[in-house]
Design a protein around this motif. Structure first.
Motif, mmCIF file in Angstrom:
data_model
loop_
_atom_site.group_PDB
_atom_site.id
_atom_site.type_symbol
_atom_site.label_atom_id
_atom_site.label_comp_id
_atom_site.label_asym_id
_atom_site.label_seq_id
_atom_site.Cartn_x
_atom_site.Cartn_y
_atom_site.Cartn_z
ATOM 1 N N ALA A 37 -33.800 -6.203 -34.568
ATOM 2 C CA ALA A 37 -34.601 -4.975 -34.674
ATOM 3 C C ALA A 37 -34.397 -4.333 -36.052
ATOM 4 O O ALA A 37 -35.363 -3.899 -36.696
ATOM 5 C CB ALA A 37 -34.235 -3.999 -33.557
ATOM 6 N N TYR A 38 -33.162 -4.283 -36.510
ATOM 7 C CA TYR A 38 -32.899 -3.734 -37.838
ATOM 8 C C TYR A 38 -33.620 -4.545 -38.914
ATOM 9 O O TYR A 38 -34.284 -3.991 -39.795
ATOM 10 C CB TYR A 38 -31.399 -3.695 -38.145
ATOM 11 N N TYR A 39 -33.483 -5.867 -38.847
ATOM 12 C CA TYR A 39 -34.091 -6.694 -39.889
ATOM 13 C C TYR A 39 -35.614 -6.626 -39.862
ATOM 14 O O TYR A 39 -36.259 -6.763 -40.905
ATOM 15 C CB TYR A 39 -33.584 -8.136 -39.827
ATOM 16 N N ALA A 40 -36.201 -6.408 -38.708
ATOM 17 C CA ALA A 40 -37.656 -6.218 -38.648
ATOM 18 C C ALA A 40 -38.060 -5.037 -39.526
ATOM 19 O O ALA A 40 -38.998 -5.123 -40.324
ATOM 20 C CB ALA A 40 -38.093 -5.984 -37.202
ATOM 21 N N VAL A 41 -37.333 -3.948 -39.396
ATOM 22 C CA VAL A 41 -37.653 -2.748 -40.167
ATOM 23 C C VAL A 41 -37.269 -2.921 -41.637
ATOM 24 O O VAL A 41 -38.027 -2.536 -42.532
ATOM 25 C CB VAL A 41 -36.962 -1.513 -39.547
ATOM 26 N N PHE A 42 -36.118 -3.508 -41.888
ATOM 27 C CA PHE A 42 -35.688 -3.710 -43.268
ATOM 28 C C PHE A 42 -36.732 -4.500 -44.056
ATOM 29 O O PHE A 42 -37.124 -4.119 -45.150
ATOM 30 C CB PHE A 42 -34.334 -4.431 -43.306
ATOM 31 N N TRP A 43 -37.186 -5.628 -43.493
ATOM 32 C CA TRP A 43 -38.148 -6.462 -44.220
ATOM 33 C C TRP A 43 -39.486 -5.756 -44.393
ATOM 34 O O TRP A 43 -40.126 -5.877 -45.447
ATOM 35 C CB TRP A 43 -38.317 -7.817 -43.536
ATOM 36 N N ALA A 44 -39.923 -5.012 -43.394
ATOM 37 C CA ALA A 44 -41.177 -4.278 -43.523
ATOM 38 C C ALA A 44 -41.051 -3.168 -44.569
ATOM 39 O O ALA A 44 -41.970 -2.941 -45.366
ATOM 40 C CB ALA A 44 -41.591 -3.697 -42.172
ATOM 41 N N VAL A 50 -42.312 -3.181 -52.378
ATOM 42 C CA VAL A 50 -42.849 -4.177 -53.313
ATOM 43 C C VAL A 50 -44.359 -3.985 -53.481
ATOM 44 O O VAL A 50 -44.879 -4.055 -54.594
ATOM 45 C CB VAL A 50 -42.489 -5.604 -52.853
ATOM 46 N N ARG A 51 -45.063 -3.722 -52.376
ATOM 47 C CA ARG A 51 -46.512 -3.482 -52.466
ATOM 48 C C ARG A 51 -46.830 -2.273 -53.338
ATOM 49 O O ARG A 51 -47.887 -2.197 -53.941
ATOM 50 C CB ARG A 51 -47.106 -3.269 -51.072
ATOM 51 N N GLY A 53 -45.282 -1.568 -55.999
ATOM 52 C CA GLY A 53 -44.992 -1.905 -57.378
ATOM 53 C C GLY A 53 -43.549 -1.819 -57.826
ATOM 54 O O GLY A 53 -43.255 -1.966 -59.008
ATOM 55 N N GLN A 54 -42.641 -1.603 -56.899
ATOM 56 C CA GLN A 54 -41.222 -1.564 -57.258
ATOM 57 C C GLN A 54 -40.562 -2.865 -56.836
ATOM 58 O O GLN A 54 -41.070 -3.585 -55.980
ATOM 59 C CB GLN A 54 -40.534 -0.368 -56.598
ATOM 60 N N THR A 55 -39.427 -3.149 -57.438
ATOM 61 C CA THR A 55 -38.688 -4.350 -57.082
ATOM 62 C C THR A 55 -37.389 -3.973 -56.385
ATOM 63 O O THR A 55 -36.829 -2.897 -56.617
ATOM 64 C CB THR A 55 -38.370 -5.214 -58.317
ATOM 65 N N ILE A 56 -36.950 -4.882 -55.552
ATOM 66 C CA ILE A 56 -35.671 -4.742 -54.852
ATOM 67 C C ILE A 56 -34.900 -6.025 -55.123
ATOM 68 O O ILE A 56 -35.444 -7.124 -55.017
ATOM 69 C CB ILE A 56 -35.878 -4.567 -53.324
ATOM 70 N N SER A 57 -33.639 -5.891 -55.461
ATOM 71 C CA SER A 57 -32.830 -7.073 -55.759
ATOM 72 C C SER A 57 -32.570 -7.880 -54.487
ATOM 73 O O SER A 57 -32.745 -7.391 -53.378
ATOM 74 C CB SER A 57 -31.501 -6.663 -56.394
#
Length: 127
Positions: A37-44, A50-51, A53-57
């Motif tokens: 459940a956490y990873y579902a939200v994290f990835w979204a 990213v959409r 226009g920012q980047t995440i390492s």
């Protein structure tokens, strides 16, 4: 929501649905539900960033980076403050599930799944 997010939450719900009629989940299943459940939200949330226009390492630091971006955006959009707070809470729940084997997490599962669903809806609304 991206592919990974949607399927992580679907999987968490499937595990819950398959175990509840038999009287509950095993400890491993309970922990997996919370983690997925956490990873579902994290990835979204990461995809939303990213959409825009920012980047995440990559790597472990990405989790805090995602929270930080939503906290920064909260100055302009109160929804982002709610998302940041909920991400912090879900991350804490996931860490307890993954790293505290004696923690009793059974009662948290319905709340975590509902929180993840609400967050995914809010993230979808951000575009």
């Amino acid at each position: 929501m991206n592919f990974a997010g949607r399927y992580f939450l679907d999987f968490a719900r499937e595990v819950q649905a398959s175990a509840w009629p038999r009287g509950g989940c095993t400890m491993a299943a309970e922990r997996s539900i919370i983690s997925r459940a956490y990873y579902a939200v994290f990835w979204a949330a990461r995809e939303t960033i990213v959409r825009r226009g920012q980047t995440i390492s990559d790597g472990a630091g990405a989790h805090q980076e995602v929270i930080n971006v939503f906290e920064d955006w909260a100055e302009r959009d109160p929804t982002c403050a709610e998302i940041a707070d909920a991400l912090i809470s879900l991350r804490r729940d996931r860490n307890r599930a993954d790293y505290e084997p004696i923690a009793n997490i059974t009662g948290e599962i319905p709340f975590v799944l509902e929180s993840a669903r609400r967050l995914l809806d809010r993230l979808k609304g951000l575009g």
